[in-house]
Design a protein around this motif. Structure first.
Motif, PDB file in Angstrom:
ATOM      1  N   LYS A  69       0.807  -1.404  -0.107  1.00  0.00           N
ATOM      2  CA  LYS A  69       0.048  -0.009   0.027  1.00  0.00           C
ATOM      3  C   LYS A  69       1.002   1.213   0.078  1.00  0.00           C
ATOM      4  O   LYS A  69       1.876   1.334   0.704  1.00  0.00           O
ATOM      5  CB  LYS A  69      -0.866   0.032   1.103  1.00  0.00           C
ATOM      6  CG  LYS A  69      -2.072  -1.166   1.245  1.00  0.00           C
ATOM      7  CD  LYS A  69      -2.940  -0.695   0.365  1.00  0.00           C
ATOM      8  CE  LYS A  69      -4.194  -1.693   0.467  1.00  0.00           C
ATOM      9  NZ  LYS A  69      -5.388  -1.612  -0.296  1.00  0.00           N
ATOM     10  N   GLY A  70       0.772   2.059  -0.891  1.00  0.00           N
ATOM     11  CA  GLY A  70       1.333   3.515  -1.168  1.00  0.00           C
ATOM     12  C   GLY A  70       2.807   3.269  -1.570  1.00  0.00           C
ATOM     13  O   GLY A  70       3.547   4.072  -1.650  1.00  0.00           O
ATOM     14  N   HIS A  94      -3.468   5.158  -7.138  1.00  0.00           N
ATOM     15  CA  HIS A  94      -2.941   3.905  -6.593  1.00  0.00           C
ATOM     16  C   HIS A  94      -3.808   3.094  -6.372  1.00  0.00           C
ATOM     17  O   HIS A  94      -4.870   3.038  -5.662  1.00  0.00           O
ATOM     18  CB  HIS A  94      -2.030   4.307  -5.336  1.00  0.00           C
ATOM     19  CG  HIS A  94      -0.939   3.395  -5.045  1.00  0.00           C
ATOM     20  ND1 HIS A  94      -1.073   1.948  -4.317  1.00  0.00           N
ATOM     21  CD2 HIS A  94       0.220   3.337  -5.405  1.00  0.00           C
ATOM     22  CE1 HIS A  94      -0.088   1.553  -4.202  1.00  0.00           C
ATOM     23  NE2 HIS A  94       0.816   2.124  -4.597  1.00  0.00           N
ATOM     24  N   ASP A  98      -0.117   2.703 -10.426  1.00  0.00           N
ATOM     25  CA  ASP A  98       0.210   4.029  -9.951  1.00  0.00           C
ATOM     26  C   ASP A  98      -0.030   4.759 -11.141  1.00  0.00           C
ATOM     27  O   ASP A  98      -0.134   4.298 -12.255  1.00  0.00           O
ATOM     28  CB  ASP A  98       1.233   4.503  -8.902  1.00  0.00           C
ATOM     29  CG  ASP A  98       2.446   4.227  -9.445  1.00  0.00           C
ATOM     30  OD1 ASP A  98       2.819   3.936 -10.601  1.00  0.00           O
ATOM     31  OD2 ASP A  98       3.214   4.262  -8.514  1.00  0.00           O
TER      32      ASP A  98
END
Length: 232
Positions: A26-27, A59, A176
């Motif tokens: 995540k991220g 994302h 992303d």
């Protein structure tokens, strides 16, 4: 061919990454993920974030649910929507077909309602404003208002080559504004283990660059030992 294939085949069981494995990405920028996989893993650059960073979330991370449609088809994507679990990334393979949408705003709205984390296709989509309203992040090759068919044959939950990369259902998708990366299911833990090292190296280099660093020590070494030469 002796017999016609069924209109739609749906795989009953798919092995998906755990919530802990998904959370580890995540991220995380797609570039970091590629660096943890020897610089590879990204789909062809023709598959871009719809809006290129504008208007939609940029994302998405989740298990691939592959809908192998074939050209100008959407039946497998319909099947994927039917069996999708919350957090899945539906991947529509249309074999690179152009001038026909692989999904539109209403379909993207239904995927969003189902809890799908994102939609990836090697084809085009339509109804840009409506997709923005739906809020589902989409990666595709462009826009076309033409409609697909739903005649099949199609397969859901198996695999397909999308953007030059084999994607199997259950592989991890990290996407992303830079592109879409596939982490094969069997490599997820190994990539997670390398990500911390990649993050540390990137953070260290970023700090040096902000402080004015611009040296290429590797080139100095090549010039010193003869692997590189200067000439007029």
């Amino acid at each position: 061919m002796i017999e016609e294939p069924p209109m739609l085949q749906i795989r009953a069981e798919i092995q998906r990454p755990s919530a802990i494995q998904i959370a580890a990405f995540k991220g995380v920028p797609t570039g970091f993920v590629c660096d943890a996989m020897e610089g590879q893993g990204a789909l062809a650059s023709e598959i871009n974030h719809l809006g290129v960073g504008r208007d939609l979330p940029t994302h998405a991370v989740g298990p691939a649910l592959v809908a192998d449609n074939g050209p100008a088809e959407i039946l497998a994507t319909m099947g994927a929507l039917h069996v999708a679990q919350k957090g899945d990334v539906i991947v529509s393979a249309v074999h690179g077909h152009r001038n026909c949408s692989a999904a539109g705003d209403q379909f993207c709205g239904m995927m969003k309602n189902k809890g799908v984390a994102g939609f990836v296709t090697d084809g085009e989509v339509r109804d840009y404003d409506g997709i923005v309203d739906a809020g589902l992040p989409v990666w595709c090759t462009g826009l076309s208002p033409n409609s697909p068919y739903s005649n099949g044959p199609g397969k859901v939950g198996f695999g397909a080559v999308v953007g030059g990369v084999q994607i199997n259902s259950g592989d991890l998708i990290v996407a992303d504004r830079n592109g879409v990366v596939v982490v094969p299911f069997a490599r997820i833990d190994a990539v997670i283990a390398l990500l911390e090292e990649v993050k540390a190296l990137e953070a260290g280099l970023e700090e040096k660059v902000k402080s004015g660093f611009c040296d290429m020590a590797a080139i100095d070494a090549m010039l010193a030992d003869g692997r590189a030469v200067t000439s007029d």
